[in-house]
Design a protein around this motif. Structure first.
Motif, PDB file in Angstrom:
ATOM      1  N   GLU A  46       0.741  -1.052  -0.102  1.00 13.55           N
ATOM      2  CA  GLU A  46      -0.042  -0.098   0.041  1.00 13.55           C
ATOM      3  C   GLU A  46       0.811   1.209   0.009  1.00 13.55           C
ATOM      4  N   ASN A  47       0.608   2.222  -0.624  1.00 16.14           N
ATOM      5  CA  ASN A  47       1.436   3.369  -0.586  1.00 16.14           C
ATOM      6  C   ASN A  47       0.816   4.399   0.349  1.00 16.14           C
ATOM      7  N   ILE A  48       1.520   5.527   0.420  1.00 16.30           N
ATOM      8  CA  ILE A  48       1.230   6.557   1.404  1.00 16.30           C
ATOM      9  C   ILE A  48      -0.147   7.079   1.241  1.00 16.30           C
ATOM     10  N   GLY A  94      -2.773   5.361   0.704  1.00 19.91           N
ATOM     11  CA  GLY A  94      -3.816   4.292   0.940  1.00 19.91           C
ATOM     12  C   GLY A  94      -4.280   3.610  -0.133  1.00 19.91           C
ATOM     13  N   GLU A  95      -3.551   3.523  -1.202  1.00 20.00           N
ATOM     14  CA  GLU A  95      -3.846   2.815  -2.301  1.00 20.00           C
ATOM     15  C   GLU A  95      -3.001   1.471  -2.519  1.00 20.00           C
ATOM     16  N   VAL A  96      -3.678   0.336  -2.718  1.00 22.64           N
ATOM     17  CA  VAL A  96      -3.047  -0.837  -3.105  1.00 22.64           C
ATOM     18  C   VAL A  96      -2.004  -0.746  -4.571  1.00 22.64           C
ATOM     19  N   GLU A 155       4.395   9.979  -6.254  1.00 24.18           N
ATOM     20  CA  GLU A 155       3.268   9.355  -5.603  1.00 24.18           C
ATOM     21  C   GLU A 155       3.465   8.059  -4.763  1.00 24.18           C
ATOM     22  N   GLU A 156       4.336   7.161  -5.303  1.00 23.33           N
ATOM     23  CA  GLU A 156       4.621   6.025  -5.036  1.00 23.33           C
ATOM     24  C   GLU A 156       5.750   5.850  -3.853  1.00 23.33           C
ATOM     25  N   MET A 157       6.427   7.184  -3.278  1.00 24.04           N
ATOM     26  CA  MET A 157       7.325   7.029  -2.418  1.00 24.04           C
ATOM     27  C   MET A 157       6.888   7.687  -1.146  1.00 24.04           C
ATOM     28  N   GLY A 195      -3.850   6.670 -13.600  1.00 23.84           N
ATOM     29  CA  GLY A 195      -4.649   5.856 -14.262  1.00 23.84           C
ATOM     30  C   GLY A 195      -4.548   4.371 -13.676  1.00 23.84           C
ATOM     31  N   SER A 196      -3.968   4.153 -12.763  1.00 22.50           N
ATOM     32  CA  SER A 196      -3.560   2.806 -12.439  1.00 22.50           C
ATOM     33  C   SER A 196      -4.672   1.883 -12.705  1.00 22.50           C
ATOM     34  N   SER A 197      -5.878   2.265 -12.317  1.00 21.45           N
ATOM     35  CA  SER A 197      -7.134   1.329 -12.229  1.00 21.45           C
ATOM     36  C   SER A 197      -7.373   0.823 -13.827  1.00 21.45           C
ATOM     37  N   LEU A 253      -7.341  14.522  -6.095  1.00 18.79           N
ATOM     38  CA  LEU A 253      -6.062  14.530  -6.777  1.00 18.79           C
ATOM     39  C   LEU A 253      -5.006  15.087  -6.000  1.00 18.79           C
ATOM     40  N   ARG A 254      -3.723  14.992  -6.375  1.00 19.50           N
ATOM     41  CA  ARG A 254      -2.506  15.541  -5.562  1.00 19.50           C
ATOM     42  C   ARG A 254      -1.977  16.820  -6.006  1.00 19.50           C
ATOM     43  N   LEU A 255      -1.859  17.644  -5.402  1.00 21.76           N
ATOM     44  CA  LEU A 255      -1.287  19.061  -6.000  1.00 21.76           C
ATOM     45  C   LEU A 255      -0.160  19.053  -6.771  1.00 21.76           C
TER      46      LEU A 255
HETATM   47 MN    MN Z   1      -2.510   6.113  -7.407  1.00 27.96          MN
END
Ligand code: MN
Ligand code: AHG
Ligand code: MN
Ligand code: MN
Length: 336
Positions: free
Chosen positions: A57-59, A61-63, A91-93, A117-119, A277-279
């Motif tokens: 899980e990343n920070i 809260g997404e798998v 996003e992933e660190m 758009g990982s989904s 979304l992330r700023l």
């Molecule tokens: Mn994501």
């Protein structure tokens, strides 16, 4: 017809605009090369054992998907040794990745969303990579870069762009002199200039939003969308079309080419969260591109690029695209 390569374009930008120091040109070339590697990896699908969950899980809260991690690591490895960066953020660190002492360090800070758009990954739909470039503060030279050095408003970006892995793989970027699109020539492995000075029509009839959240939106947002849907029978007096691709890169890429408005507004599902979304590595780079293409980008009211970040993974509401639509939404939200 002989097309201009990314390298040639960047060298000409350097000559013409002086907006492109050699180290920034090197950074962009390296990111572009990493995006080529990501494109080839994404394209392998099941054949490359790159689909499915990574199990962590990343920070956010997404798998994480396997490709989230693969693409993240590709960009770290590609950029660590070059001497152009002080640190990276993704996003992933969880936190920033400072360039190890065994390598020279540079003045640039790279932020990125390795797979946006990982989904869509496991169902073979378009995904992308988003990147943003800042300059480390003056006082950072001679000391280690910290997270606080990244917390700069989007107006300080010196470059931003994305790769979109769709029917074509394209790289779209700006160094502050307009927006340029490059299509990957898979035989040569070269990025070739195919879209000069991309610009967004101010008027549009296409909106992008996840309608399943409508009951959670603020009333002025519900009003705006309801008016779009009521078409010629409503106050807008024209019919609208809707698209939602679950990849910000894919939606914004369409809007850069044929206009429209992309919306991920605040909603009441998580009232204390400004948006999904992330700023730093979604809204800022995409907002930079949209403005460079003549569009507008806000959180509903405030210009995205003016927002002073307070945290690396801060979230924000997003309204961006054709200027007239962004302005209309701002008036609705103001009168609420
Ligand atoms: Mn994501
Ligand atoms: P990411 O895959 O990098 O986490 O980003 C996904 C974002 C954005 O690309 C897209 O517009 C939005 O999430 C889709 O959200 P919903 O699945 O809620 O529609
Ligand atoms: Mn994303
Ligand atoms: Mn992502």
């Amino acid at each position: 017809m002989k097309r201009v390569t990314l390298t040639q374009f960047l060298i000409e930008q350097q000559r013409k605009e002086q907006a492109l120091p050699a180290q920034l040109r090197l950074l962009l070339e390296i990111v572009a090369r990493a995006c080529k590697a990501i494109s080839f990896t994404v394209g392998k699908g099941e054949l490359g054992d790159v689909l499915g969950s990574h199990g962590s899980e990343n920070i956010q809260g997404e798998v994480q998907k396997k490709l989230d991690v693969i693409a993240n690591d590709l960009l770290v490895e590609a950029n660590e040794w070059g001497g152009h960066l002080g640190a990276l953020a993704s996003e992933e660190m969880d936190t920033i990745h400072v360039i190890p002492n065994r390598y020279p360090k540079g003045e640039y800070l790279l932020l990125y969303d390795p797979i946006d758009g990982s989904s869509n990954i496991d169902v073979n739909l378009t995904v992308g990579t988003i990147f943003s470039v800042l300059v480390a503060p003056e006082d950072a030279s001679g000391r280690e870069i910290g997270e606080a050095d990244f917390l700069q408003p989007g107006s300080r970006q010196v470059a931003a762009g994305y790769a979109v892995y769709g029917p074509q793989t394209m790289l779209v970027l700006s160094v502050g002199t307009g927006v340029f699109g490059f299509t990957l020539d898979r035989e040569m492995g070269a990025w070739l200039l195919t879209h000069q000075n991309m610009s967004i029509p101010a008027v549009s009839s296409e909106f992008a939003i996840n309608m399943s959240n409508s009951r959670h939106w603020a009333p002025p947002m519900r009003r705006y969308i309801e008016e779009c849907i009521s078409g010629t029978e409503g106050p807008r007096g024209k019919d609208f079309n809707m698209r939602w691709t679950a990849s910000m890169v894919a939606d914004v890429h369409r809007i850069l080419q044929r206009g429209g408005i992309f919306l991920y507004p605040w909603d009441a599902r998580e009232p204390n969260r400004a948006g999904k979304l992330r700023l730093m590595y979604e809204a800022n780079p995409m907002g930079f591109l949209i403005e460079q293409a003549g569009g507008a980008a806000t959180d509903g009211q405030r210009r995205i690029l003016d927002i002073q970040p307070s945290a690396l993974h801060e979230r924000v509401g997003v309204v961006m695209g054709s200027r007239d639509e962004v302005d209309l939404i701002a008036t609705y939200l103001k009168t609420s």
